[in-house]
Design an enzyme around this catalytic site. Structure first.
Site, PDB file in Angstrom:
ATOM      1  N   ILE A 164      -5.148  -1.492   3.774  1.00  0.00           N
ATOM      2  CA  ILE A 164      -3.973  -1.164   3.543  1.00  0.00           C
ATOM      3  C   ILE A 164      -3.044  -2.172   3.567  1.00  0.00           C
ATOM      4  CG2 ILE A 164      -2.085   0.551   4.346  1.00  0.00           C
ATOM      5  CD1 ILE A 164      -4.908   2.040   3.774  1.00  0.00           C
ATOM      6  N   LYS A 165      -2.175  -2.411   2.472  1.00  0.00           N
ATOM      7  CA  LYS A 165      -1.210  -3.243   2.062  1.00  0.00           C
ATOM      8  C   LYS A 165       0.140  -2.922   2.673  1.00  0.00           C
ATOM      9  CE  LYS A 165      -1.456  -6.638  -1.393  1.00  0.00           C
ATOM     10  NZ  LYS A 165      -1.125  -7.062  -2.772  1.00  0.00           N
ATOM     11  N   VAL A 166       0.763  -3.409   3.522  1.00  0.00           N
ATOM     12  CA  VAL A 166       1.869  -3.255   4.286  1.00  0.00           C
ATOM     13  C   VAL A 166       3.002  -4.252   4.053  1.00  0.00           C
ATOM     14  CG1 VAL A 166       2.997  -2.469   6.400  1.00  0.00           C
ATOM     15  CG2 VAL A 166       0.711  -1.770   5.768  1.00  0.00           C
TER      16      VAL A 166
END
Ligand code: G3P
Length: 219
Positions: free
Chosen positions: A82-84
């Site tokens: 997950i890119k945050v």
């Protein structure tokens, strides 16, 4: 250094995968929007091809929304990361996802302080954007070197993904610094193996080979 491809284009991913040196994929909302299909469907197709980490980005700005989106994206496959974004809300999100065993890639990193804090929050990966720093007359690669030094100082195992790569020199510098991963657009991957002397050499070898065959045929 591991090689990721920075695209959501399936044809490019398949082609790069066929070279046998692809370790993962990074996408972002811009890259997915270029493909025009439903993002979850596109990500499902990508994870069928690449078994290494595939980054998919959340678009909410608050922790609650980011965690909700992350949990949905994580259902796609076990290799989804997950890119945050590197914000305070992103930091809190990273902590929660890390406690839930969900891998994260902290994106839009433009300072070494951001990189240190996201590592403390449990980030699996951090993505310094070198090209965008170069665009504003800062040295993108200096940031990568700083992060590498700081992570070494404290034995941090968050992996550095050099992102926003625009040309082969970025890739080379990333390897010199000892970054864990470079995420590279397809056109730049192609350029990495291109050398005029290789092409000239192949042409000469084949011409000499033909000459020899013709001579032998005449004997
Ligand atoms: O990996 C991040 C990348 O997609 C951003 O690249 O060229 O838009 O700065 P760029």
């Amino acid at each position: 250094m591991k090689l990721f491809i920075d695209t959501a284009n399936l044809e490019q991913i398949k082609k790069a995968h066929s070279y046998g040196v692809l370790d993962g994929v990074t996408t972002n909302p811009t890259l997915l929007s270029r493909e025009g299909s439903e993002p979850i469907d596109q990500l499902k197709k990508i994870v069928e091809v690449v078994k290494g980490p595939v980054s998919a980005e959340v678009t909410s700005l608050e922790k609650e929304g980011m965690v909700k989106e992350a949990k949905e994206l994580a259902k796609i496959a076990s290799n989804i990361v997950i890119k945050v974004p590197c914000t305070t809300e992103g930091l809190a999100t990273t902590k929660e996802l890390s406690l839930a065993g969900i891998k994260t890639n902290l994106t839009l990193c433009f300072s070494a302080s951001q990189a240190l804090l996201v590592a403390k929050a449990g980030a699996t990966f951090v993505s310094p954007f070198v090209g965008r720093l170069d665009d504003i007359s800062a040295e993108g690669m200096d940031l990568v070197a700083d992060i590498k030094t700081i992570y070494n100082n404290f034995g941090i195992d968050t992996e550095i993904i050099v992102a926003s790569i625009r040309h082969p020199i970025h890739f080379l510098e990333a390897a010199r610094i000892g970054a864990d991963i470079a995420t590279v657009p397809f056109a730049v991957i192609e350029k990495l193996m291109k050398h005029p002397l290789t092409d000239i050499g192949i042409k000469r070898f084949l011409a000499d080979w033909d000459k020899l065959k013709k001579k032998l045929d005449q004997e």
